[in-house]
Enzyme design. Structure first.
Site, mmCIF file in Angstrom:
data_model
loop_
_atom_site.group_PDB
_atom_site.id
_atom_site.type_symbol
_atom_site.label_atom_id
_atom_site.label_comp_id
_atom_site.label_asym_id
_atom_site.label_seq_id
_atom_site.Cartn_x
_atom_site.Cartn_y
_atom_site.Cartn_z
ATOM 1 N N HIS A 198 10.231 -0.675 -0.354
ATOM 2 C CA HIS A 198 8.825 -0.265 -0.365
ATOM 3 C C HIS A 198 8.571 0.978 -1.214
ATOM 4 C CE1 HIS A 198 7.407 -3.288 2.377
ATOM 5 N NE2 HIS A 198 8.294 -2.939 3.288
ATOM 6 N N SER A 238 10.253 -7.798 3.168
ATOM 7 C CA SER A 238 9.183 -7.114 3.875
ATOM 8 C C SER A 238 7.924 -7.081 3.027
ATOM 9 C CB SER A 238 9.609 -5.678 4.212
ATOM 10 O OG SER A 238 8.551 -4.968 4.833
ATOM 11 N N GLU A 287 2.748 -6.274 -2.301
ATOM 12 C CA GLU A 287 4.122 -6.376 -2.798
ATOM 13 C C GLU A 287 5.003 -6.977 -1.715
ATOM 14 O OE1 GLU A 287 6.704 -4.393 -1.439
ATOM 15 O OE2 GLU A 287 5.565 -2.943 -0.280
#
Length: 224
Positions: A68, A117, A143
């Site tokens: 992330h 994720s 994303e």
């Protein structure tokens, strides 16, 4: 496009080793429909439909990030589609151009890193007061990251602090998890969140001062 709370959120899922190929391509599910996660949330079928259409229309691949981190894109996704199970994805890593992508690929092949994720904004949702479950019905997908653990990226205490630092309010389920990690029992966390934060969120949405709610939550943290 209006995002609820303007806070990007994450959900993680494991993928299988045999979905990672030697050429850096991989496949899996970025999200699964119908299961209640640790936040007390469910992603509904169709939640990604509009977002997928917008990504396809843009002509650009959805970024594959490392943990992330917005400054560390390591690849992208060619396929994004909903099926009966969830959000099915097929992606690729730039293993020959980006060192971090090569590292991620090696770790994925050996199952050291084994999570996908999604990073998203909530556009529409519904709340079941009886079951205390939040259903996410429309999401703005930003994303899909390669992550180490198919669980929460960070402890809820730090997550809530980060949300407050950005000048936003956490969701009810996020605040309950924050209270649990702060030492309260499940029943205590439920009562405090439902009687306290729920009222603050309601006031904020009905035109009240968000700054008052933020001050109250920050003071609560300092008192712990």
């Amino acid at each position: 496009m209006k995002h609820k709370n303007n806070v990007i959120q994450h959900k993680q899922f494991a993928f299988k080793t045999d979905s990672v190929n030697e050429d850096g391509t991989f496949s899996g599910y970025g999200s699964v429909f119908g299961n209640v996660d640790s936040y007390g949330e469910i992603v509904a079928p169709g939640a990604f439909k509009e977002s997928i259409a917008a990504i396809k229309a843009s002509g650009d691949p959805l970024p594959a990030l490392w943990q992330h981190r917005w400054a560390e894109p390591i690849g992208g996704y060619d396929l994004l589609e909903e099926d009966e199970r969830g959000l099915k994805v097929e992606g690729w890593l730039l293993t020959g151009q980006i060192p971090r992508a090569a590292e991620a690929h090696a770790l994925m092949k050996h199952r050291v890193v084994k999570g996908l994720s999604i990073g998203y904004y909530v556009l529409e949702d519904s709340w079941n007061e009886k079951d205390r479950i939040r259903t996410l019905t429309k999401l703005d997908l930003q994303e899909i990251s390669i992550v180490t653990f198919p669980a929460n990226v960070e402890a809820q205490v730090e997550s809530v602090k980060s949300i407050l630092a950005q000048g936003n309010l956490p969701t009810l389920s996020q605040f309950e998890d924050f209270l649990r990690e702060s030492g309260y029992s499940k029943s205590q966390a439920t009562i405090i969140a439902s009687k306290g934060l729920k009222e603050l969120l309601s006031r904020s949405e009905s035109g009240g001062k968000k700054s008052d709610a933020l001050t109250a939550l920050r003071n609560f943290q300092l008192s712990k």
